[in-house]
Design an enzyme around this catalytic site. Sequence first.
Site, PDB file in Angstrom:
ATOM      1  N   LYS A  23       0.625  -1.220  -0.109  1.00 29.37           N
ATOM      2  CA  LYS A  23       0.127  -0.176   0.261  1.00 29.37           C
ATOM      3  C   LYS A  23       0.464   1.432   0.121  1.00 29.37           C
ATOM      4  O   LYS A  23       0.646   2.996  -0.676  1.00 29.37           O
ATOM      5  CB  LYS A  23      -1.096  -0.167   1.187  1.00 29.37           C
ATOM      6  CG  LYS A  23      -1.991   1.003   1.621  1.00 29.37           C
ATOM      7  CD  LYS A  23      -1.929   1.409   2.935  1.00 29.37           C
ATOM      8  CE  LYS A  23      -1.883   1.206   3.888  1.00 29.37           C
ATOM      9  NZ  LYS A  23      -1.705   3.193   4.649  1.00 29.37           N
ATOM     10  N   ASN A  24       1.987   1.180   0.774  1.00 31.08           N
ATOM     11  CA  ASN A  24       2.697   2.400   1.071  1.00 31.08           C
ATOM     12  C   ASN A  24       3.364   2.593  -0.202  1.00 31.08           C
ATOM     13  O   ASN A  24       4.391   3.488   0.039  1.00 31.08           O
ATOM     14  CB  ASN A  24       3.394   2.560   2.431  1.00 31.08           C
ATOM     15  CG  ASN A  24       2.123   3.118   3.481  1.00 31.08           C
ATOM     16  OD1 ASN A  24       1.217   3.387   3.425  1.00 31.08           O
ATOM     17  ND2 ASN A  24       2.812   2.420   4.534  1.00 31.08           N
ATOM     18  N   CYS A  50      -5.894  12.807  13.054  1.00 31.01           N
ATOM     19  CA  CYS A  50      -5.630  11.451  12.432  1.00 31.01           C
ATOM     20  C   CYS A  50      -5.638  11.387  14.103  1.00 31.01           C
ATOM     21  O   CYS A  50      -4.875  11.402  14.988  1.00 31.01           O
ATOM     22  CB  CYS A  50      -4.136  10.794  11.512  1.00 31.01           C
ATOM     23  SG  CYS A  50      -3.255   9.754  11.826  1.00 31.01           S
ATOM     24  N   ARG A  55       0.705  14.633  13.293  1.00 29.23           N
ATOM     25  CA  ARG A  55       1.565  14.355  11.606  1.00 29.23           C
ATOM     26  C   ARG A  55       1.000  15.618  10.561  1.00 29.23           C
ATOM     27  O   ARG A  55       0.098  15.335   9.619  1.00 29.23           O
ATOM     28  CB  ARG A  55       0.426  13.627  10.853  1.00 29.23           C
ATOM     29  CG  ARG A  55       0.759  11.475  12.070  1.00 29.23           C
ATOM     30  CD  ARG A  55      -0.182  10.928  11.217  1.00 29.23           C
ATOM     31  NE  ARG A  55       0.246  10.443   9.954  1.00 29.23           N
ATOM     32  CZ  ARG A  55      -0.286   9.253   9.249  1.00 29.23           C
ATOM     33  NH1 ARG A  55      -1.122   8.697   9.713  1.00 29.23           N
ATOM     34  NH2 ARG A  55       0.564   9.233   8.012  1.00 29.23           N
ATOM     35  N   ASP A  92       5.285   0.574  11.833  1.00 30.07           N
ATOM     36  CA  ASP A  92       3.749   0.013  11.526  1.00 30.07           C
ATOM     37  C   ASP A  92       3.609  -1.723  12.137  1.00 30.07           C
ATOM     38  O   ASP A  92       2.467  -2.115  11.704  1.00 30.07           O
ATOM     39  CB  ASP A  92       3.652   0.013  10.241  1.00 30.07           C
ATOM     40  CG  ASP A  92       3.304   1.379   9.954  1.00 30.07           C
ATOM     41  OD1 ASP A  92       3.439   1.754   8.273  1.00 30.07           O
ATOM     42  OD2 ASP A  92       3.212   2.108  10.627  1.00 30.07           O
ATOM     43  N   ARG A 120      -8.526  -0.540   4.924  1.00 29.21           N
ATOM     44  CA  ARG A 120      -8.012   0.522   4.162  1.00 29.21           C
ATOM     45  C   ARG A 120      -6.206  -0.369   3.601  1.00 29.21           C
ATOM     46  O   ARG A 120      -5.786   0.590   3.011  1.00 29.21           O
ATOM     47  CB  ARG A 120      -7.300   1.300   5.349  1.00 29.21           C
ATOM     48  CG  ARG A 120      -9.102   2.142   5.518  1.00 29.21           C
ATOM     49  CD  ARG A 120      -8.201   3.179   5.750  1.00 29.21           C
ATOM     50  NE  ARG A 120      -6.728   4.524   5.498  1.00 29.21           N
ATOM     51  CZ  ARG A 120      -6.884   4.797   6.082  1.00 29.21           C
ATOM     52  NH1 ARG A 120      -7.528   5.725   7.356  1.00 29.21           N
ATOM     53  NH2 ARG A 120      -5.855   6.292   5.521  1.00 29.21           N
TER      54      ARG A 120
END
Length: 417
Positions: free
Chosen positions: A22-23, A117, A122, A305, A397
């Site tokens: 995803k990133n 968030c 952030r 993460d 997500r």
Amino acid sequence: MDALLIHGGQTLAGEVRISGAKNAALPILTASLLTADTLELSNVPHLKDISTMLALLGHMGVRATPGAGNHVTLDGAAIPNREAPYEMVKTMRAAILVLGPTLARFGEARVSLPGGCAIGSRPVDLHIKGLQAMGAEIVIEHGYIHAKATRLKGAHIAMDVVTVTGTENLMMAAALADGTTVLANAAREPEVVDLAKCLIAMGAKIEGAGSGVITIQGVPELHGAAHRVMPDRIETGTFLVAAAMSGGKIRATHAQPDTLVSVMGKLADAGAHVTRGDDWIEVESDGVLNAVDVRTAPHPAFPTDMQAQFMAMNCIASGAASVTETIFENRFMHVQELRRLGANIEVSGHTALVRGVPQLDGAIVMATDLRASACLVLAGLVARGETKIERIYHLDRGYERIEEKLTQLGARIERVH
Ligand code: EPZ
């Protein structure tokens, strides 16, 4: 609102095919704004955040044509709309990544400031400061970043804090700037390297991606290219922790082991048996684990993460261990939910002290952010009885078909509406 129902206690075994990262995919999708040619991408994961980014790019003018499987062809020839509106940015902070490419190619961009968030404030001040150093005039009003530049100029930029998307935004902007840009204290994450590979295939001149100093020689324009998105190292790590916790044996295929050295090391320290090949990693465990200290930091250190997932593992390991979060100021929201499952965790400041308990007990819990939801799935897989996880839109997500992949491995998990 969907929820996941998990009946804990199954030993997980088998193979799981890892999806695209995803990133890495998110910044690579925005690279389509840098060229009038087409960008052919493969191994793009089917995730909520990816469809949100495609919707935003579509809103700006990029024509995205999904292909078979996980292919997407992007055509950024005409970009009549250089704005990323609040409604689209508020659901996905990574939308800030359209700022650099749009400004670099068109000399103007209007991007909504990402809101707060769950895991932290952030800010994007370093994205803005870097673009200003490259000659952009930036005004912030009514919650929008208005950026203008006839042509960005190369600059020597020292980043105060290591920022992944900050590095990516500035690298993309510098690709079309006039002259040389040096990004010092740049993020070294594998996703930055993957973006650089894609940009180089498009004709960008970039050296040092993956190190703390990235040098970009601007070029007048970039051309189309084909790029395969790298495997998702966090999805991989999540399944490897599932194997360690459940006392089973899982091989993650289509993976990239050299992006997970710190995670593999920690799993071995916990007592799991870790083996690897060129594109696979296997973890076997009897479920008897030692608690392991983790401290998150920028790559190649232990990734933030994966912090929540290792906290879940420590909850049922023997002994006590500290989990220290140095990247985000509020990334412990899974602690309260883990306590509802019977975990013994004390938090003081940025460190959580986890004392292993013999068994967790199923309960109703609530996902609060993407990786926290993954941690609750892991805890539910080993908890006695049934665990119901609410608000799993967070999970969707970042994980492609996670309940299908876990079911194939022997988990008793189902999605309920
Ligand atoms: C990226 O977020 C990832 N998202 C995050 O993954 C990941 O947790 C994070 O990097 C850290 O590895 C994407 O790549 C889309 P940062 P990003 O800018 O770039 C401070 C997930 O679960 N900072 O590296 O937004 C910031 O406050 C997500 O997939 C500034 O102060 O993170 C934070 O404390 C969650 N000013 C630290 O830097 C800035 O201008 C690292 O943030 C930018 C950042």
